[in-house]
Design an enzyme around this catalytic site. Structure first.
Site, PDB file in Angstrom:
ATOM      1  N   LEU A   1       6.815   3.019  58.319  1.00 11.39           N
ATOM      2  CA  LEU A   1       5.565   3.633  58.790  1.00 11.39           C
ATOM      3  C   LEU A   1       4.517   3.594  57.684  1.00 11.39           C
ATOM      4  O   LEU A   1       4.749   4.107  56.592  1.00 11.39           O
ATOM      5  CB  LEU A   1       5.801   5.074  59.232  1.00 11.39           C
ATOM      6  CG  LEU A   1       6.882   5.279  60.301  1.00 11.39           C
ATOM      7  CD1 LEU A   1       6.822   6.721  60.822  1.00 11.39           C
ATOM      8  CD2 LEU A   1       6.727   4.285  61.451  1.00 11.39           C
TER       9      LEU A   1
ATOM     10  N   ARG B   1      -5.950  12.336  51.341  1.00 11.37           N
ATOM     11  CA  ARG B   1      -5.945  13.106  50.084  1.00 11.37           C
ATOM     12  C   ARG B   1      -5.957  12.215  48.840  1.00 11.37           C
ATOM     13  O   ARG B   1      -6.121  12.700  47.729  1.00 11.37           O
ATOM     14  CB  ARG B   1      -4.745  14.063  50.054  1.00 11.37           C
ATOM     15  CG  ARG B   1      -4.975  15.281  50.942  1.00 11.37           C
ATOM     16  CD  ARG B   1      -3.861  16.283  50.813  1.00 11.37           C
ATOM     17  NE  ARG B   1      -2.672  15.867  51.530  1.00 11.37           N
ATOM     18  CZ  ARG B   1      -1.436  16.276  51.220  1.00 11.37           C
ATOM     19  NH1 ARG B   1      -1.229  17.083  50.208  1.00 11.37           N
ATOM     20  NH2 ARG B   1      -0.417  15.866  51.941  1.00 11.37           N
TER      21      ARG B   1
ATOM     22  N   THR C   1       4.201  10.527  63.985  1.00 15.98           N
ATOM     23  CA  THR C   1       5.260   9.638  63.487  1.00 15.98           C
ATOM     24  C   THR C   1       6.100   9.051  64.627  1.00 15.98           C
ATOM     25  O   THR C   1       6.558   7.912  64.533  1.00 15.98           O
ATOM     26  CB  THR C   1       6.165  10.387  62.496  1.00 15.98           C
ATOM     27  OG1 THR C   1       6.526  11.657  63.061  1.00 15.98           O
ATOM     28  CG2 THR C   1       5.453  10.632  61.178  1.00 15.98           C
TER      29      THR C   1
ATOM     30  N   ARG D   1     -15.848 -30.482   8.401  1.00 15.18           N
ATOM     31  CA  ARG D   1     -16.627 -29.348   7.907  1.00 15.18           C
ATOM     32  C   ARG D   1     -17.521 -29.915   6.815  1.00 15.18           C
ATOM     33  O   ARG D   1     -17.253 -31.005   6.287  1.00 15.18           O
ATOM     34  CB  ARG D   1     -15.712 -28.261   7.358  1.00 15.18           C
ATOM     35  CG  ARG D   1     -14.834 -28.761   6.234  1.00 15.18           C
ATOM     36  CD  ARG D   1     -13.772 -27.767   5.811  1.00 15.18           C
ATOM     37  NE  ARG D   1     -13.141 -28.233   4.591  1.00 15.18           N
ATOM     38  CZ  ARG D   1     -11.926 -27.918   4.216  1.00 15.18           C
ATOM     39  NH1 ARG D   1     -11.181 -27.116   4.957  1.00 15.18           N
ATOM     40  NH2 ARG D   1     -11.445 -28.365   3.083  1.00 15.18           N
TER      41      ARG D   1
END
Ligand code: UD1
Ligand code: MG
Length: 449
Positions: free
Chosen positions: A8, A15, A81, A423
């Site tokens: 279910l 809430r 239910t 670099r």
């Protein structure tokens, strides 16, 4: 005897104060619904029916992602239910066997408990209800029983003072022959305090029809249902406590278990050591003998035997670490295969990469994997040495045994055994630092006089 699960999950969960349906809120990174389905899977159901309602599309998608065979039916109005269980009837047409009703918001029912209920059915009970001794019976339905012989269930709203004094409460989990259950539900009305069709009327109706009803009990912790955010936090705490204890039982060392957070699917081997404040997202496997040092975060990754991870490491989805790999502080690894014994010790990002065995990734190395639109791969060969602060601009390959000079931005492939330098060349200006300083100090002296 075949079993069918009816879960279910139609309630809104008002809430929770959330836009997300309640059963999709997560504990240990899995939706509550998935926890309920995982509990239910222990009885190897022949069919699983989920009754969805509020947020039904999202619930259906989550249910399907977890179990493609699950059938999701809709309860458009939440009339109770009992009404919810009836929505599963058409999906179970032709099914012969036991139906077990679970709630999608009750994540921790243990397999032993469901098996005890099925055993009670085999022992001849027509309807079996899961009960528990409630510390605070409050709003729970009360089981009016003598020993394990259940007479009926009374909802708190409808109970007399004497019935309210009963502490044996209804968990909501119920088992019965599926046809019997639906036949009894046909007789359920809604003439009660809530105006709902109660599933809990079933045992009383069974008794009235000269059938037997029994109570099987479990610990209250198993029946913990989530109704509020505080309940969700309590469910998380309960999950974590159990998962840590299980890991330790299986031979995992945790220095401060209360600070370690596991996911629902975390797999940890024997003799793994987990220091404080390690957090697991979903999809992590850690093999025997690995060490996870403090404050590391792992998700969707595989850590092999003998690896040392952290402190402060981050392993993201697709990080596959072979034996004895080291990942040190402030290193992030994502979608990368790292071969045996490679070291990624400090301050790096290694993403969309293959790192060869025993390669050493210097501090501050970054794989530049993203061009703003596409992701590209970086391949680093066996025993390669990546100098500190190298940017590897993907797609790029650094060959086996090759090196990159510290501070390089590598945009071209580096052949095996070569050294890549990219670099500006260093120049030293003789005495210039001393002369420059003297000049600046003199300027400051003029300003303050
Ligand atoms: C229910 C039981 C109560 C038990 C308690 C345990 C009934 C009448 N009461 O009360 O005896 O002690 O659970 O937690 O069964 N749902 C639907 N459709 C509906 C109504 C509910 O799918 O129309 C789902 C909810 O989403 C939830 C579950 O059923 O997952 C239980 O519903 P809820 O409203 O929480 O029942 P309780 O009042 O707690
Ligand atoms: Mg409830």
């Amino acid at each position: 005897m075949p079993t069918a699960l009816i879960v279910l999950a139609a309630g809104q969960g008002s809430r929770m104060q959330s836009d997300l349906p309640k059963v999709l809120h997560e504990v240990a990174h899995a939706p509550l619904l998935v926890h309920a389905l995982t509990s239910g899977a222990e009885v190897t159901p022949e069919r699983t029916v989920i009754v969805a309602g509020h947020g039904g599309d999202a619930v259906e998608a989550a249910a399907r992602a977890h179990d493609p065979d699950a059938v999701v039916v809709r309860q458009t109005q939440q009339l109770g239910t009992g009404h919810a269980v009836l929505q599963a009837r058409a999906a179970l047409a032709g099914f012969k066997g036991d139906a077990i009703v679970l709630y999608g918001d009750t994540p921790f029912i243990q397999p032993e408990t469901l098996n005890a209920m099925l055993q009670a059915r085999r022992d001849g009970a027509d309807v079996v209800v899961l009960g528990f001794e409630a510390a605070l019976p409050g709003r729970y339905g009360r089981l009016i029983a003598e020993g394990d012989r259940l007479d009926r269930i009374v909802e708190a709203k409808d109970a007399t003072e004497a019935e309210l004094a009963v502490t044996l409460c209804n968990s909501g989990v119920l088992a019965a022959d599926a046809d019997t259950l639906f036949d009894l539900l046909d007789q359920v009305g809604n003439d009660n305090a809530a105006g709902e069709y109660y599933l809990t009327d079933v045992p009383g109706l069974a008794r009235a029809a000269r059938m037997s009803a029994r109570v099987v009990t479990c610990a209250e912790a198993e029946t913990l249902g989530v109704n509020t955010r505080a309940d969700l936090a309590a469910a998380e705490a309960s999950f974590q406590a159990r998962a840590r204890a299980e890991a330790m039982d299986l031979g995992v060392t945790m220095t401060a278990p209360e600070t370690v957070f596991l996911a629902h699917d975390t797999v940890i081997g024997r003799d793994v050591v987990i220091e404080p404040h390690v957090v697991f997202g979903p999809g992590v496997t850690v093999e025997s003998g690995a060490t996870l040092r403090a404050f590391s975060h792992l998700e969707g990754c595989h850590v092999s035997d003998g690896c040392i991870i952290g402190p402060y490491a981050r392993l993201r989805p697709g990080a596959e670490l072979d034996r004895g790999v080291r990942v040190g502080n402030f290193v992030e690894v994502k979608n990368a295969q790292v071969a045996e014994g490679a070291k990624l010790n400090h301050l790096s990002y290694v993403g969309d990469a293959d790192v060869g065995a025993r390669a050493n990734i210097g501090a501050g190395t970054i794989t530049c994997n993203y061009d703003g639109v596409f992701k590209h791969r970086t391949v680093i060969g066996e025993a390669a040495f990546i100098g500190s602060n190298t940017s590897l601009v993907a797609p790029v390959t650094v060959g086996a045994g090759a090196m990159t000079g510290s501070g390089s931005v590598v945009t071209m492939d580096v052949p095996d055994g070569d050294l890549a330098l990219s670099r500006a060349k260093q120049v030293n200006k003789a005495g210039l630092a001393a002369r420059l300083m003297a000049k600046l100090r003199a300027a400051k002296a003029r300003e303050t006089h």
